[in-house]
Motif scaffolding. Structure first.
Motif, PDB file in Angstrom:
ATOM      1  N   ASN A 270       0.830  -1.205   0.000  1.00 33.29           N
ATOM      2  CA  ASN A 270       0.000   0.000   0.000  1.00 33.29           C
ATOM      3  C   ASN A 270       0.867   1.259   0.000  1.00 33.29           C
ATOM      4  N   ALA A 271       1.944   1.235   0.796  1.00 35.87           N
ATOM      5  CA  ALA A 271       2.818   2.408   0.844  1.00 35.87           C
ATOM      6  C   ALA A 271       3.430   2.683  -0.519  1.00 35.87           C
ATOM      7  N   ILE A 272       3.890   1.632  -1.211  1.00 33.60           N
ATOM      8  CA  ILE A 272       4.483   1.805  -2.548  1.00 33.60           C
ATOM      9  C   ILE A 272       3.417   2.245  -3.543  1.00 33.60           C
ATOM     10  N   ARG A 273       2.225   1.664  -3.456  1.00 31.06           N
ATOM     11  CA  ARG A 273       1.168   1.938  -4.416  1.00 31.06           C
ATOM     12  C   ARG A 273       0.711   3.403  -4.345  1.00 31.06           C
ATOM     13  N   TYR A 274       0.595   3.946  -3.135  1.00 31.05           N
ATOM     14  CA  TYR A 274       0.042   5.292  -2.997  1.00 31.05           C
ATOM     15  C   TYR A 274       1.112   6.379  -2.911  1.00 31.05           C
ATOM     16  N   THR A 275       2.383   5.991  -2.907  1.00 29.49           N
ATOM     17  CA  THR A 275       3.447   6.995  -2.895  1.00 29.49           C
ATOM     18  C   THR A 275       3.756   7.426  -4.325  1.00 29.49           C
ATOM     19  N   PRO A 276       3.804   8.720  -4.595  1.00 26.30           N
ATOM     20  CA  PRO A 276       4.114   9.178  -5.957  1.00 26.30           C
ATOM     21  C   PRO A 276       5.524   8.768  -6.361  1.00 26.30           C
ATOM     22  N   ALA A 277       5.770   8.797  -7.664  1.00 27.36           N
ATOM     23  CA  ALA A 277       7.088   8.437  -8.194  1.00 27.36           C
ATOM     24  C   ALA A 277       8.158   9.332  -7.570  1.00 27.36           C
ATOM     25  N   GLY A 278       9.288   8.693  -7.234  1.00 30.98           N
ATOM     26  CA  GLY A 278      10.388   9.422  -6.625  1.00 30.98           C
ATOM     27  C   GLY A 278      10.230   9.633  -5.139  1.00 30.98           C
ATOM     28  N   GLY A 279       9.230   9.003  -4.527  1.00 28.92           N
ATOM     29  CA  GLY A 279       8.985   9.179  -3.103  1.00 28.92           C
ATOM     30  C   GLY A 279       9.819   8.232  -2.241  1.00 28.92           C
ATOM     31  N   GLN A 280       9.426   8.157  -0.961  1.00 26.75           N
ATOM     32  CA  GLN A 280      10.162   7.344   0.000  1.00 26.75           C
ATOM     33  C   GLN A 280       9.205   6.517   0.846  1.00 26.75           C
ATOM     34  N   VAL A 281       9.708   5.337   1.227  1.00 26.15           N
ATOM     35  CA  VAL A 281       8.979   4.456   2.146  1.00 26.15           C
ATOM     36  C   VAL A 281       9.968   4.025   3.228  1.00 26.15           C
ATOM     37  N   MET A 282       9.556   4.165   4.485  1.00 25.83           N
ATOM     38  CA  MET A 282      10.408   3.798   5.615  1.00 25.83           C
ATOM     39  C   MET A 282       9.734   2.696   6.424  1.00 25.83           C
ATOM     40  N   VAL A 283      10.483   1.615   6.691  1.00 22.19           N
ATOM     41  CA  VAL A 283       9.981   0.495   7.495  1.00 22.19           C
ATOM     42  C   VAL A 283      10.911   0.345   8.705  1.00 22.19           C
ATOM     43  N   ARG A 284      10.308   0.316   9.904  1.00 26.76           N
ATOM     44  CA  ARG A 284      11.105   0.181  11.128  1.00 26.76           C
ATOM     45  C   ARG A 284      10.543  -0.951  11.986  1.00 26.76           C
ATOM     46  N   LEU A 285      11.474  -1.725  12.550  1.00 25.42           N
ATOM     47  CA  LEU A 285      11.119  -2.787  13.493  1.00 25.42           C
ATOM     48  C   LEU A 285      11.911  -2.567  14.769  1.00 25.42           C
ATOM     49  N   SER A 286      11.222  -2.697  15.922  1.00 28.59           N
ATOM     50  CA  SER A 286      11.910  -2.497  17.193  1.00 28.59           C
ATOM     51  C   SER A 286      11.199  -3.293  18.277  1.00 28.59           C
ATOM     52  N   SER A 287      11.895  -3.458  19.401  1.00 30.20           N
ATOM     53  CA  SER A 287      11.313  -4.131  20.563  1.00 30.20           C
ATOM     54  C   SER A 287      11.728  -3.365  21.805  1.00 30.20           C
ATOM     55  N   ALA A 288      10.766  -3.146  22.700  1.00 28.69           N
ATOM     56  CA  ALA A 288      11.052  -2.418  23.935  1.00 28.69           C
ATOM     57  C   ALA A 288       9.961  -2.721  24.941  1.00 28.69           C
ATOM     58  N   GLN A 289      10.375  -2.985  26.182  1.00 29.82           N
ATOM     59  CA  GLN A 289       9.450  -3.197  27.304  1.00 29.82           C
ATOM     60  C   GLN A 289       8.405  -4.280  26.988  1.00 29.82           C
ATOM     61  N   GLY A 290       8.874  -5.366  26.399  1.00 36.81           N
ATOM     62  CA  GLY A 290       7.976  -6.483  26.141  1.00 36.81           C
ATOM     63  C   GLY A 290       7.041  -6.290  24.979  1.00 36.81           C
ATOM     64  N   HIS A 291       7.294  -5.319  24.103  1.00 37.80           N
ATOM     65  CA  HIS A 291       6.454  -5.081  22.942  1.00 37.80           C
ATOM     66  C   HIS A 291       7.309  -5.137  21.673  1.00 37.80           C
ATOM     67  N   VAL A 292       6.688  -5.607  20.620  1.00 37.07           N
ATOM     68  CA  VAL A 292       7.310  -5.584  19.291  1.00 37.07           C
ATOM     69  C   VAL A 292       6.526  -4.602  18.438  1.00 37.07           C
ATOM     70  N   GLU A 293       7.216  -3.699  17.778  1.00 33.30           N
ATOM     71  CA  GLU A 293       6.551  -2.641  17.016  1.00 33.30           C
ATOM     72  C   GLU A 293       7.021  -2.655  15.571  1.00 33.30           C
ATOM     73  N   LEU A 294       6.049  -2.594  14.667  1.00 33.38           N
ATOM     74  CA  LEU A 294       6.301  -2.473  13.231  1.00 33.38           C
ATOM     75  C   LEU A 294       5.693  -1.161  12.759  1.00 33.38           C
ATOM     76  N   VAL A 295       6.532  -0.311  12.137  1.00 32.25           N
ATOM     77  CA  VAL A 295       6.092   1.009  11.662  1.00 32.25           C
ATOM     78  C   VAL A 295       6.397   1.107  10.171  1.00 32.25           C
ATOM     79  N   VAL A 296       5.403   1.522   9.389  1.00 35.41           N
ATOM     80  CA  VAL A 296       5.573   1.749   7.942  1.00 35.41           C
ATOM     81  C   VAL A 296       5.122   3.173   7.643  1.00 35.41           C
ATOM     82  N   GLU A 297       6.030   3.982   7.075  1.00 34.72           N
ATOM     83  CA  GLU A 297       5.732   5.370   6.713  1.00 34.72           C
ATOM     84  C   GLU A 297       6.014   5.580   5.230  1.00 34.72           C
ATOM     85  N   ASP A 298       5.299   6.543   4.652  1.00 37.32           N
ATOM     86  CA  ASP A 298       5.539   6.872   3.242  1.00 37.32           C
ATOM     87  C   ASP A 298       5.370   8.375   3.040  1.00 37.32           C
ATOM     88  N   SER A 299       5.741   8.825   1.854  1.00 35.72           N
ATOM     89  CA  SER A 299       5.635  10.246   1.506  1.00 35.72           C
ATOM     90  C   SER A 299       4.462  10.502   0.572  1.00 35.72           C
TER      91      SER A 299
END
Length: 441
Positions: A341-370
């Protein structure tokens, strides 16, 4: 198949019979002891009566009544040993001077003897021990007859009480047996015993889940039929255009459009199947330790060609390994839909950032786009099936975020839509500690 009624009745009856047997044994021994004491008192009273009221000296009772001779034998003899009276010559008692009670053995068997001195004479009253015991046993058995009758009545009462106690369960079973696939209303839980209420509550909860599942299924089938109508109609039109094409260029363009339409239809079918498989109420997947970081890297590698065609740069921040307890296929599907979805809706030449982390017993997945993001007014409905926001120009099935939400619910996670620092959409998925007990970075 075991019967609760038969099992309870047999168990209670066995307990009642065991109690009756113990009580009967105690009663029997007590009655025997009481009768022994009664017979001893009878011998003593006969001897005292002869001493206090005097007696005549009839001839020896050679022809004494057989019943009387079999009960008590009276013998009177002098201190010198001469017998002056014998009630039954057939049952002589040893003329031993025994004061009080004693057990003696003769040729006729064992005797219970009571001796009483009376001046210059000895009064001796005897009774056969076997006879005493037979009479005592008969009296004891007669005392047990009411107890036996009580045991029989108790068996009938237990059978009736168990049957009556199980009536609510039988009524519940009959009510459920009358139901069909369309009768998913709650069963009557009023006036049920406390032991059956949890069963009725669990049954009602299951019926409610079935009702919701059937409702979702009907809605899903209706929505799927509606969504498939348009691509199928488009394919039919494109096929007609291909048949009417008059030159090679027109036919090539028609074939290209037909291929695109078939790809879109195939993608829609795949998304429909994915949405059905990831329904959180229908999923019965066995969770296992999954490397979420590796799954995300594989998704990015698979979508890299699509991103490269649009000149989109994909960045990944993740540890080398990030273990998560979950369904591997469902987690991969979640990552693929978010990044696609991030790639599909991001205009040409844009950016997509994917982050994975773990803290205090939680796992977090974050996907951002321009890309353009999702307006705040559309976010509450963004996870609905087949929903497309206002002003949306990109083609799609409207199932991507719905599938993501199903996977999130399946793993008891949380998802949040926001605004990225790059200006587009930011999606945060947080898995709780109990859903990820073994993660390690």
């Amino acid at each position: 198949m075991k019967s609760i009624r038969a099992t309870l009745s047999a168990s209670l009856l066995a307990a009642a019979l065991l109690t009756a047997l113990v009580l009967g044994a105690v009663t029997y021994r007590f009655t025997l002891r009481e009768n022994e004491a009664l017979f001893d008192d009878q011998l003593r009273q006969i001897a005292l009566s002869l001493r206090d009221h005097g007696f005549t000296l009839p001839s020896p009772a050679a022809g004494a009544n057989e019943d009387e001779s079999s009960q008590v034998v009276v013998q009177i003899w002098t201190l010198s040993g001469a017998i002056v009276y014998l009630s039954d010559a057939r049952n002589p008692v040893p003329n031993r001077a025994v004061a009080g009670f004693a057990d003696m053995v003769t040729d006729q068997g064992k005797w219970r003897v009571f001796g009483l001195p009376a001046g210059d004479r000895i009064i001796q009253v005897a009774q056969p021990l076997d006879l005493r015991r037979d009479l005592a046993a008969a009296a004891a058995l007669r005392s047990l007859l009411p107890l036996l009758a009580f045991a029989f009545l108790m068996a009938l009462l237990i059978w009736w009480l168990v049957a009556r106690s199980l009536l609510p369960l039988r009524r519940l079973a009959e009510e459920v047996s009358r139901r069909d696939a369309k009768s998913l209303d709650k069963v009557t839980a009023q006036h049920l015993p406390a032991e059956i209420e949890p069963l009725a509550g669990a049954l009602n909860a299951m019926l409610e889940r079935l009702r919701r599942a059937f409702a979702r299924q009907r809605a899903f089938v209706a929505d799927a039929a509606h969504e498939l109508r348009s691509p199928l109609a488009a394919l039919k039109i494109q096929l007609q255009l291909l048949e009417r094409a008059r030159d090679d260029a027109a036919r090539a363009e028609a074939r290209a459009r037909l291929a695109e339409g078939m790809d879109r239809a195939a993608h829609l079918v795949d998304q429909l199947l994915a949405a059905a498989r990831t329904d959180p109420d229908d999923a019965a997947s066995a969770f296992e330790e999954t490397d979420l970081a590796e799954a995300v890297r594989e998704v990015i590698a698979a979508l890299h060609v699509v991103a490269e065609q649009k000149g989109i740069e994909i960045a990944l921040e993740a540890p080398e390994r990030l273990q998560l307890a979950g369904d591997p296929q469902a987690l991969t599907m979640l990552a693929r839909n978010l990044i696609d979805n991030a790639i599909r809706y991001t205009p040409a030449g844009g950016q997509v950032m994917v982050r994975l982390s773990s803290a205090q017993g939680h796992v977090e997945l974050v996907v951002e786009d321009s890309g353009p993001g999702i307006p705040e007014a559309d976010r509450p409905r963004a996870f609905d099936r087949f929903y497309r926001g206002t002003g949306e120009t990109q083609g799609g099935s409207g199932l991507g975020l719905a599938i993501v939400k199903n996977v999130v619910d399946m793993h008891r996670a949380a998802i949040k839509l926001g605004v990225s620092t790059m200006g587009g959409l930011k999606v945060e998925v947080t898995f709780p500690q109990d859903a990820a007990p073994g993660f390690s970075a």
